[in-house]
Motif scaffolding. Structure first.
Motif, PDB file in Angstrom:
ATOM      1  N   PHE A  96      -5.732 -27.751  20.374  1.00 20.82           N
ATOM      2  CA  PHE A  96      -5.661 -26.806  21.496  1.00 20.82           C
ATOM      3  C   PHE A  96      -5.969 -27.571  22.772  1.00 20.82           C
ATOM      4  CE2 PHE A  96      -6.339 -24.244  17.823  1.00 20.82           C
ATOM      5  CZ  PHE A  96      -5.693 -23.046  18.069  1.00 20.82           C
ATOM      6  N   GLU A  97      -5.043 -27.555  23.715  1.00 24.22           N
ATOM      7  CA  GLU A  97      -5.282 -28.161  25.033  1.00 24.22           C
ATOM      8  C   GLU A  97      -5.771 -27.063  25.975  1.00 24.22           C
ATOM      9  OE1 GLU A  97      -2.966 -30.218  28.833  1.00 24.22           O
ATOM     10  OE2 GLU A  97      -1.923 -30.049  26.900  1.00 24.22           O
ATOM     11  N   ILE A  98      -6.948 -27.265  26.536  1.00 27.17           N
ATOM     12  CA  ILE A  98      -7.530 -26.297  27.459  1.00 27.17           C
ATOM     13  C   ILE A  98      -7.451 -26.874  28.874  1.00 27.17           C
ATOM     14  CG2 ILE A  98      -9.508 -24.858  27.989  1.00 27.17           C
ATOM     15  CD1 ILE A  98      -8.324 -24.432  25.180  1.00 27.17           C
ATOM     16  N   VAL A  99      -6.781 -26.150  29.747  1.00 31.99           N
ATOM     17  CA  VAL A  99      -6.634 -26.557  31.149  1.00 31.99           C
ATOM     18  C   VAL A  99      -7.646 -25.792  31.990  1.00 31.99           C
ATOM     19  CG1 VAL A  99      -5.105 -26.495  33.161  1.00 31.99           C
ATOM     20  CG2 VAL A  99      -4.209 -27.169  30.922  1.00 31.99           C
ATOM     21  N   TYR A 100      -8.348 -26.518  32.856  1.00 31.75           N
ATOM     22  CA  TYR A 100      -9.291 -25.915  33.792  1.00 31.75           C
ATOM     23  C   TYR A 100      -8.805 -26.184  35.213  1.00 31.75           C
ATOM     24  CZ  TYR A 100     -12.453 -26.135  29.739  1.00 31.75           C
ATOM     25  OH  TYR A 100     -13.015 -26.008  28.495  1.00 31.75           O
ATOM     26  N   MET A 104      -7.746 -30.049  38.966  1.00 30.52           N
ATOM     27  CA  MET A 104      -7.273 -29.697  37.636  1.00 30.52           C
ATOM     28  C   MET A 104      -7.855 -30.677  36.615  1.00 30.52           C
ATOM     29  SD  MET A 104      -5.438 -27.145  38.550  1.00 30.52           S
ATOM     30  CE  MET A 104      -4.837 -26.775  36.908  1.00 30.52           C
ATOM     31  N   ASP A 105      -8.179 -30.163  35.468  1.00 28.26           N
ATOM     32  CA  ASP A 105      -8.773 -30.965  34.400  1.00 28.26           C
ATOM     33  C   ASP A 105      -8.336 -30.373  33.071  1.00 28.26           C
ATOM     34  OD1 ASP A 105     -10.273 -32.859  33.119  1.00 28.26           O
ATOM     35  OD2 ASP A 105     -12.198 -31.889  33.473  1.00 28.26           O
ATOM     36  N   MET A 106      -8.475 -31.135  32.005  1.00 29.23           N
ATOM     37  CA  MET A 106      -8.124 -30.620  30.695  1.00 29.23           C
ATOM     38  C   MET A 106      -8.970 -31.286  29.627  1.00 29.23           C
ATOM     39  SD  MET A 106      -6.523 -33.285  28.972  1.00 29.23           S
ATOM     40  CE  MET A 106      -5.456 -32.504  27.793  1.00 29.23           C
ATOM     41  N   GLU A 107      -9.070 -30.644  28.493  1.00 30.49           N
ATOM     42  CA  GLU A 107      -9.686 -31.235  27.316  1.00 30.49           C
ATOM     43  C   GLU A 107      -8.926 -30.753  26.089  1.00 30.49           C
ATOM     44  OE1 GLU A 107     -13.673 -30.056  26.350  1.00 30.49           O
ATOM     45  OE2 GLU A 107     -13.387 -27.991  27.037  1.00 30.49           O
ATOM     46  N   SER A 166      -9.176 -20.928  33.416  1.00 33.48           N
ATOM     47  CA  SER A 166      -8.844 -21.764  32.263  1.00 33.48           C
ATOM     48  C   SER A 166      -7.652 -21.137  31.561  1.00 33.48           C
ATOM     49  CB  SER A 166     -10.030 -21.873  31.300  1.00 33.48           C
ATOM     50  OG  SER A 166     -10.376 -20.602  30.788  1.00 33.48           O
ATOM     51  N   CYS A 167      -6.900 -21.948  30.833  1.00 34.70           N
ATOM     52  CA  CYS A 167      -5.741 -21.450  30.086  1.00 34.70           C
ATOM     53  C   CYS A 167      -5.292 -22.510  29.091  1.00 34.70           C
ATOM     54  CB  CYS A 167      -4.594 -21.074  31.030  1.00 34.70           C
ATOM     55  SG  CYS A 167      -3.950 -22.459  32.008  1.00 34.70           S
ATOM     56  N   PRO A 186     -11.757 -13.000  21.529  1.00 41.26           N
ATOM     57  CA  PRO A 186     -11.697 -14.048  20.510  1.00 41.26           C
ATOM     58  C   PRO A 186     -12.836 -15.061  20.660  1.00 41.26           C
ATOM     59  CG  PRO A 186      -9.527 -13.649  21.449  1.00 41.26           C
ATOM     60  CD  PRO A 186     -10.497 -12.883  22.290  1.00 41.26           C
ATOM     61  N   TRP A 187     -13.241 -15.623  19.528  1.00 44.45           N
ATOM     62  CA  TRP A 187     -14.318 -16.625  19.532  1.00 44.45           C
ATOM     63  C   TRP A 187     -13.989 -17.779  20.467  1.00 44.45           C
ATOM     64  CZ3 TRP A 187     -13.579 -21.746  18.302  1.00 44.45           C
ATOM     65  CH2 TRP A 187     -14.729 -22.541  18.307  1.00 44.45           C
ATOM     66  N   LEU A 188     -12.752 -18.270  20.432  1.00 44.25           N
ATOM     67  CA  LEU A 188     -12.401 -19.427  21.265  1.00 44.25           C
ATOM     68  C   LEU A 188     -12.554 -19.085  22.742  1.00 44.25           C
ATOM     69  CD1 LEU A 188     -11.363 -22.311  21.494  1.00 44.25           C
ATOM     70  CD2 LEU A 188      -9.017 -21.400  21.412  1.00 44.25           C
ATOM     71  N   HIS A 189     -12.195 -17.886  23.146  1.00 48.04           N
ATOM     72  CA  HIS A 189     -12.333 -17.491  24.546  1.00 48.04           C
ATOM     73  C   HIS A 189     -13.801 -17.504  24.974  1.00 48.04           C
ATOM     74  CE1 HIS A 189      -8.214 -15.229  24.834  1.00 48.04           C
ATOM     75  NE2 HIS A 189      -8.118 -16.416  24.254  1.00 48.04           N
ATOM     76  N   ARG A 190     -14.672 -17.009  24.105  1.00 48.76           N
ATOM     77  CA  ARG A 190     -16.098 -16.996  24.451  1.00 48.76           C
ATOM     78  C   ARG A 190     -16.652 -18.415  24.544  1.00 48.76           C
ATOM     79  NH1 ARG A 190     -15.868 -13.229  20.319  1.00 48.76           N
ATOM     80  NH2 ARG A 190     -17.328 -14.389  18.986  1.00 48.76           N
ATOM     81  N   GLU A 191     -16.156 -19.307  23.697  1.00 42.71           N
ATOM     82  CA  GLU A 191     -16.586 -20.713  23.760  1.00 42.71           C
ATOM     83  C   GLU A 191     -16.136 -21.351  25.069  1.00 42.71           C
ATOM     84  OE1 GLU A 191     -17.939 -24.547  23.042  1.00 42.71           O
ATOM     85  OE2 GLU A 191     -18.493 -22.657  22.068  1.00 42.71           O
ATOM     86  N   ILE A 192     -14.885 -21.104  25.473  1.00 41.60           N
ATOM     87  CA  ILE A 192     -14.376 -21.681  26.723  1.00 41.60           C
ATOM     88  C   ILE A 192     -15.116 -21.088  27.917  1.00 41.60           C
ATOM     89  CG2 ILE A 192     -12.343 -22.006  28.173  1.00 41.60           C
ATOM     90  CD1 ILE A 192     -12.416 -23.601  25.527  1.00 41.60           C
ATOM     91  N   ALA A 193     -15.504 -19.809  27.830  1.00 41.68           N
ATOM     92  CA  ALA A 193     -16.275 -19.195  28.916  1.00 41.68           C
ATOM     93  C   ALA A 193     -17.576 -19.952  29.137  1.00 41.68           C
ATOM     94  CB  ALA A 193     -16.553 -17.730  28.600  1.00 41.68           C
TER      95      ALA A 193
END
Length: 310
Positions: free
Chosen positions: A269-273, A207-210, A161-162, A33-40
């Motif tokens: 969308f909350e992205i956790v790192y 841990m971090d998030m955006e 990330s998740c 998915p596009w979003l996964h590639r962006e988070i990568a």
């Protein structure tokens, strides 16, 4: 005396049958998915915290994560291993790693391989384990962390990330107002994930998030992209097919309640790192202490650092 936080109370996770259905669909896709590639790409920008250059990198659920290019750019000389949950995704990763006969990548690129996650060799642990946008599909994150810990070398680094619990908060609220079951399973809070990492044996978890807000021109476009990110894996999801009337009602509700001033539909969308490292094994001193031969070898190589924990 060191203390280990208790294991977080179990939360309703994804249903295994729904996860398997998602993985079957994903194996048929040409790309992640596009979003996964962006988070990568965003995760790759955080790799500066890994000071050592890894010789072996594990890319966990590589086909879904879409991180191969980012990892190869960052570590062109590392051996990168794709680890997949199903045979179909394993074959997809192997095809992606196979360069055409005419490509210079055949002789310039470092070696790569691919494995099922339940058959990953233990003989050569990795210095970096990377897991992009897959942990929210794990029904047992604590067991996943333990598997990652076993796959890493001492002083090895894990980065993941998740999705976090605020993901799709507008859609969840809308479903509640409509009297519908949840549109997705509950995602785990980053603090609980950090505690689970410590319990699995990782040290100094960070841990971090955006929060990202994605927008679409209309409801059908939004739902089509959400399907690429995975179906509803909630145990409370509706059994059976929906009717065209139900879908039309959902489209209408999305357009009327989630459209912003720009006349586009908005979803959060909350992205956790998270990242941590695997420390030298610590052995608690007791009246009688048993230590495995592998642990003794690891402690000997480290000069005995962290050998005992009173």
């Amino acid at each position: 005396m060191s203390t280990v936080p208790p294991v977080p109370a179990p939360q309703p996770g994804p249903q295994p049958s729904a996860v398997q259905a998602h993985l079957r669909r994903a194996a048929q896709s040409a790309q992640s998915p596009w979003l996964h590639r962006e988070i990568a790409q965003r995760m790759a920008g955080r790799l500066s915290v890994v000071l050592a250059k890894p010789v072996r990198v594990i890319d966990w659920w590589a086909a879904l994560g879409g991180s191969g290019g980012a990892l190869r750019t960052q570590y062109p000389r590392a051996h990168i291993e794709a680890v997949e949950p199903t045979d179909a995704l394993l074959q997809r990763s192997r095809r992606a790693a196979r360069a055409p006969w005419w490509s210079p990548r055949r002789w310039r690129a470092a070696s790569s391989s691919a494995w099922r996650e339940d058959a990953l060799p233990r003989e050569a642990p990795a210095q970096l384990l990377w897991a992009n946008m897959m942990l929210h599909w794990s029904a047992d994150p604590a067991a996943t962390f333990a598997h990652w810990h076993e796959a890493l070398a001492v002083d090895g680094f894990v980065m993941f990330s998740c999705f976090g619990p605020d993901t799709l908060r507008e859609l969840r609220a809308l479903y509640r107002r409509l009297g519908e079951p949840p549109p997705a399973h509950a995602f785990i809070d980053m603090h609980d994930l950090g505690d689970a990492m410590v319990h699995a044996g990782f040290a100094d978890p960070v841990m971090d998030m955006e929060r990202l807000t994605l927008t679409w021109a209309d409801a059908p476009s939004a739902l089509a992209e959400l399907r690429t990110l995975g179906g509803n894996a909630s145990a409370q999801r509706q059994a059976g097919l929906r009717t065209p009337r139900w879908l039309a009602r959902l489209h209408e509700s999305l357009a009327s309640e989630l459209t912003g001033p720009d006349e586009r539909l908005h979803l959060t969308f909350e992205i956790v790192y998270g990242h941590a490292f695997k420390p030298v094994p610590r052995v608690r001193v007791a009246a009688q202490t048993r230590i495995s031969l592998d642990t003794l070898r690891t402690m000997a190589r480290s000069g005995g650092k962290g050998a005992a924990d009173a």
